[in-house]
Motif scaffolding. Structure first.
Motif, short mmCIF file in Angstrom:
data_model
loop_
_atom_site.label_atom_id
_atom_site.label_comp_id
_atom_site.label_asym_id
_atom_site.label_seq_id
_atom_site.Cartn_x
_atom_site.Cartn_y
_atom_site.Cartn_z
N PHE A 7 0.76 -1.40 0.06
CA PHE A 7 -0.04 0.09 -0.08
C PHE A 7 0.84 1.25 0.02
CE2 PHE A 7 -3.16 -3.26 1.34
CZ PHE A 7 -4.21 -2.76 0.47
N ALA A 8 2.06 1.34 0.58
CA ALA A 8 2.79 2.36 0.32
C ALA A 8 3.40 2.80 -1.16
CB ALA A 8 4.21 2.04 1.02
N ALA A 9 3.61 1.58 -1.70
CA ALA A 9 3.84 1.60 -3.20
C ALA A 9 2.66 2.05 -3.96
CB ALA A 9 4.32 -0.09 -3.87
N PHE A 10 1.46 1.56 -3.66
CA PHE A 10 0.02 2.34 -4.35
C PHE A 10 -0.16 3.65 -4.02
CE2 PHE A 10 -1.95 -2.13 -4.47
CZ PHE A 10 -1.26 -2.36 -5.73
N LEU A 11 0.49 3.97 -2.86
CA LEU A 11 0.33 5.40 -2.51
C LEU A 11 1.52 6.34 -2.88
CD1 LEU A 11 -1.45 4.98 0.96
CD2 LEU A 11 -2.72 5.61 -0.91
N TYR A 20 4.49 6.32 -1.44
CA TYR A 20 5.11 6.64 -0.37
C TYR A 20 6.39 5.56 -0.07
CZ TYR A 20 6.03 6.79 4.73
OH TYR A 20 6.70 7.09 5.93
N ASN A 21 7.46 6.16 0.26
CA ASN A 21 8.82 5.61 0.41
C ASN A 21 8.81 5.31 1.67
OD1 ASN A 21 11.11 4.18 0.40
ND2 ASN A 21 12.10 5.87 -0.64
N PRO A 22 8.63 4.21 2.43
CA PRO A 22 8.63 3.98 3.87
C PRO A 22 10.24 3.74 4.34
CG PRO A 22 8.18 1.78 2.61
CD PRO A 22 8.21 2.78 1.74
N VAL A 23 11.24 3.89 3.37
CA VAL A 23 12.62 3.58 3.77
C VAL A 23 13.03 4.61 5.03
CG1 VAL A 23 14.87 3.46 3.07
CG2 VAL A 23 13.01 2.37 1.73
N ALA A 24 12.86 5.91 4.80
CA ALA A 24 13.10 7.05 5.65
C ALA A 24 12.55 6.59 6.98
CB ALA A 24 12.44 8.48 5.24
N ASN A 57 20.96 8.24 1.04
CA ASN A 57 20.34 9.18 0.04
C ASN A 57 19.63 8.35 -1.23
OD1 ASN A 57 21.04 11.56 1.05
ND2 ASN A 57 22.85 11.85 -0.06
N TYR A 58 20.55 7.37 -1.44
CA TYR A 58 19.81 6.21 -2.47
C TYR A 58 18.73 5.59 -1.79
CZ TYR A 58 19.54 2.22 -5.55
OH TYR A 58 18.79 1.24 -6.08
N LEU A 59 18.70 5.10 -0.65
CA LEU A 59 17.54 4.19 -0.17
C LEU A 59 16.45 5.21 0.07
CD1 LEU A 59 19.59 2.64 2.74
CD2 LEU A 59 18.49 1.55 0.77
N THR A 60 16.60 6.47 0.15
CA THR A 60 15.40 7.34 0.67
C THR A 60 14.95 8.08 -0.57
OG1 THR A 60 16.93 9.08 1.19
CG2 THR A 60 16.04 7.84 3.18
N GLY A 61 15.72 7.86 -1.88
CA GLY A 61 15.40 8.55 -3.19
C GLY A 61 14.18 7.89 -3.54
N SER A 62 13.92 8.25 -4.50
CA SER A 62 12.30 7.94 -5.52
C SER A 62 12.54 6.68 -6.36
CB SER A 62 12.05 8.99 -6.22
OG SER A 62 12.92 9.29 -7.26
N PHE A 86 14.78 3.43 -5.14
CA PHE A 86 15.17 2.35 -4.77
C PHE A 86 13.95 1.57 -4.18
CE2 PHE A 86 15.38 0.10 -0.54
CZ PHE A 86 16.55 -0.79 -1.15
N PHE A 87 12.92 2.00 -3.56
CA PHE A 87 11.99 1.43 -2.97
C PHE A 87 10.98 0.57 -3.96
CE2 PHE A 87 7.52 0.71 -1.29
CZ PHE A 87 7.90 -0.13 -0.10
#
Length: 137
Positions: free
Chosen positions: A51-55, A57-61, A81-86, A88-89
């Motif tokens: 559901f994070a992907a559908f919305l 939203y990147n839950p990594v941060a 920076n890579y993990l919290t970028g748009s 990675f997830f």
């Protein structure tokens, strides 16, 4: 329609639960994080990730904020920076999601075939109160 959505999302989440932990762990490790960080990511619930992907939203941060600061400080800044970028997830969950979606479509196709066979075997059309053409009045 609601029942079919429930059924397909259940199939997808069950399939994701089996494959997502390993995929996220491998993706975090290949990004340059330690195995301890990868272990935390492998416990991410499949429903939350889906559901994070559908919305969008990147839950990594959020996951990184729950880790001890000593563990987060051991991760290089470029990796954070890579993990919290748009990118990675979505890239990390794309392969498990496609596998889960494929399984849901295959199960749906099997259910359609079973329904078609059951429909074909049910016999001729019957209208209550109507006499059969072979019966005489």
């Amino acid at each position: 329609m609601i029942i079919s959505q429930m059924l397909f999302f259940t199939i997808i989440i069950v399939s994701l639960s089996a494959s997502l932990p390993g995929a996220l762990s491998a993706a975090v490790t290949s990004a340059g994080a330690s195995s301890q960080v990868a272990q935390v990511f492998s416990s991410t619930p499949a429903s939350g990730a889906l559901f994070a992907a559908f919305l969008g939203y990147n839950p990594v941060a959020t996951i990184l904020h729950t880790l001890p600061s000593s563990l987060v400080s051991s991760i290089p800044t470029a990796t954070i920076n890579y993990l919290t970028g748009s990118t990675f997830f979505p890239n990390a969950i794309s392969a498990p999601f496609m596998t889960a979606l494929r399984e849901a479509f295959i199960i749906g196709a099997i259910m359609c075939v079973v329904a078609a066979v059951c429909s074909a075997l049910r016999g001729g059309k019957y209208v209550y109160g109507q006499k059969k053409p072979t019966e005489k009045e």
